[in-house]
Write an enzyme that holds these catalytic residues in place. Structure first.
Site, PDB file in Angstrom:
ATOM      1  N   ASP A 297      -3.380   2.499  -6.018  1.00 16.27           N
ATOM      2  CA  ASP A 297      -2.267   2.575  -4.836  1.00 16.27           C
ATOM      3  C   ASP A 297      -1.924   1.341  -4.119  1.00 16.27           C
ATOM      4  O   ASP A 297      -1.128   1.419  -3.111  1.00 16.27           O
ATOM      5  CB  ASP A 297      -1.988   3.833  -4.053  1.00 16.27           C
ATOM      6  CG  ASP A 297      -3.536   3.737  -3.028  1.00 16.27           C
ATOM      7  OD1 ASP A 297      -4.279   2.906  -3.296  1.00 16.27           O
ATOM      8  OD2 ASP A 297      -3.532   4.833  -2.194  1.00 16.27           O
ATOM      9  N   GLU A 298      -2.430   0.061  -4.419  1.00 20.82           N
ATOM     10  CA  GLU A 298      -2.640  -1.061  -3.587  1.00 20.82           C
ATOM     11  C   GLU A 298      -2.756  -2.161  -4.265  1.00 20.82           C
ATOM     12  O   GLU A 298      -3.489  -2.188  -5.255  1.00 20.82           O
ATOM     13  CB  GLU A 298      -3.317  -0.932  -2.314  1.00 20.82           C
ATOM     14  CG  GLU A 298      -4.954  -0.712  -2.658  1.00 20.82           C
ATOM     15  CD  GLU A 298      -5.891  -0.802  -1.439  1.00 20.82           C
ATOM     16  OE1 GLU A 298      -5.577  -1.862  -0.456  1.00 20.82           O
ATOM     17  OE2 GLU A 298      -6.725  -0.009  -1.411  1.00 20.82           O
TER      18      GLU A 298
ATOM     19  N   ASP B  87       0.757  -1.005  -0.014  1.00 17.62           N
ATOM     20  CA  ASP B  87       0.193  -0.085   0.009  1.00 17.62           C
ATOM     21  C   ASP B  87       0.859   1.166  -0.031  1.00 17.62           C
ATOM     22  O   ASP B  87       1.593   1.462   0.917  1.00 17.62           O
ATOM     23  CB  ASP B  87      -0.981  -0.019   1.235  1.00 17.62           C
ATOM     24  CG  ASP B  87      -2.084   1.150   0.971  1.00 17.62           C
ATOM     25  OD1 ASP B  87      -1.968   1.628   0.255  1.00 17.62           O
ATOM     26  OD2 ASP B  87      -3.013   1.045   2.031  1.00 17.62           O
TER      27      ASP B  87
END
Length: 445
Positions: A120-121, A27
């Site tokens: 973003d993860e 993350d």
């Protein structure tokens, strides 16, 4: 990144037994803000907020800003009241997308089993990478170092036997850390958490559980499953009870199918003129279509979101006769939905357009109109129906097909000169032969 509650007790060393801990959750830390700091190092150490000035919402905030209570999805006005000294940076989604693609490619070099869950993860199954790269903690360290060196941003990694616990681990490792939860310590780790930390427990579910005296994961695990089901429903109750005991059989899915793409924007001032709202809807529809083409999808359903000045939010949707990735077609559906929406005479604060029910464009069987079905092409064989029509392709000379090619040309211009180099323009109903493309002054040298 999840903003679910965390527990200080969970941020301890749970041991170093990595056997069976093959799932990593990577993350990015304050992703949008971190990308901006990498581009503007002079802002490091300052409370930086990414989002629209005044009337927008916070998209990301540095940890210096979060210390004042600022968090994502907060109205910008509220954020600036909490932290008036914050540096507000407008978002640059093209830059974030570019970095996201680079990071995901980097993760793909570690293992082919990567499930991207947002910009973003991502989850990784590193079972097959251990012989080549070492144990999961070594792999996590290599990932964090590579992300920092290549993109100037940091990420946090959770390591566990299941996706659910790995995600909790990365949240408790923030910022810029690693948390390993050994398989044998899973239940002990979970029992330190508030019930709101569980995957899928929002404010409403948390309140429903609290009415039955269940406020922690330990209390949830110790409750009879029938009690939990009475509180939140049969299916959800059984699922949450399983999670409280660390039972999560879901594997890392490397081919996650995107369900929808959308864009929305808050106006600087409330808008009374529906033509202005339509113009913004055209821009948003164009952004959705460009993203669909980039990912190889077409949409079956178009939805619009409108928020009026009294903060009332309306959503309307329409299913198309044929799936499309053409911005003009998405806009026409959105415009009809906007015209039919009862706004109560109030001005518009926010408008959004979303493409839903996505299907791979190669699987779409285009249904030509009468005009398109009689379209002919010139060639050695003389006039004949356009053979290009079929699954995944529209007739190349049809109105919709021609517009699709024009929009693809716009995609190529943007890829070379930037998103602001070219944009669509409203096409007046009384002048259908006018160009639908508006050029924005830009240095194209």
């Amino acid at each position: 990144m999840s903003r679910g509650p965390r527990s200080a007790a969970a941020k301890r060393d749970w041991g170093d037994d990595e056997e069976g801990c093959h799932v990593l959750h990577v993350d990015m830390d304050a992703f949008f803000a971190s990308v901006e700091l990498a581009r503007r190092p002079q802002l490091r150490g300052l409370p930086v907020v990414v989002g629209g000035a005044q009337r927008g919402v916070v998209l990301a905030a540095t940890y210096e800003a979060r210390a004042f209570g600022v968090h994502s999805a907060m109205p910008m006005g509220a954020a600036l009241r909490l932290c008036p000294q914050a540096v507000v940076v407008p978002p640059d989604h093209a830059a974030y997308t570019e970095v996201s693609r680079g990071v995901m490619a980097l993760l793909g070099d570690v293992t082919a089993i990567v499930e991207q869950v947002s910009v973003d993860e991502a989850f990784l199954d590193v079972s097959g990478a251990r012989r080549r790269m070492g144990p999961p903690t070594v792999i996590a360290a290599a990932i964090r170092q590579a992300v920092r060196e290549r993109y100037g941003i940091t990420c946090s990694v959770g390591i566990a036997a299941t996706k659910f616990v790995a995600k909790l681990g990365s949240g408790h490792a923030k910022p810029d850390g690693v948390l390993l939860v050994p398989r044998a310590a899973t239940v002990d780790f979970l029992r330190t958490l508030p019930v709101g930390a569980l995957w899928g427990v929002g404010e409403r579910t948390e309140a429903a559980l609290a009415r039955w005296g269940i406020r922690t994961v330990a209390e949830l695990a110790d409750s009879d499953v029938a009690t939990v089901q009475r509180a939140v429903g049969r299916s959800a109750g059984a699922h949450l009870h399983d999670l409280s005991w660390g039972r999560d059989p879901r594997p890392v899915q490397p081919q996650r199918t995107e369900k929808s793409v959308g864009a929305e924007e808050t106006f600087v001032e409330d808008v009374h003129d529906l033509a202005v709202v339509e113009a913004k809807a055209l821009e948003l529809a164009d952004r959705c279509a460009s993203r669909l083409r980039r990912q190889g999808f077409a949409t079956r359903t178009v939805s619009v979101k409108v928020r009026t000045s009294d903060f009332r939010t309306l959503t309307r949707s329409r299913t198309l006769a044929t799936p499309t990735d053409v911005g003009r077609e998405i806009f026409l559906a959105a415009r009809a939905l906007l015209a039919a929406a009862d706004l109560g005479g109030l001005p518009v604060r926010l408008v959004g357009v979303r493409a839903e029910g996505l299907v791979p464009v190669a699987e779409v069987a285009w249904q030509p109109t009468l005009e398109e079905s009689t379209h002919t092409v010139e060639g050695p064989g003389g006039g004949r129906p356009d053979a290009a029509a079929g699954a995944g392709r529209e007739p190349s000379g049809s109105p919709v097909g021609a517009r699709r090619e024009a929009e693809r040309a716009m995609d190529r211009v943007r890829a070379r000169f930037g998103a602001a180099a070219i944009r669509p323009g409203l096409e007046p109903e009384h002048a259908p032969d006018r160009s639908t493309t508006t050029f924005v002054p830009a240095d194209l040298s």
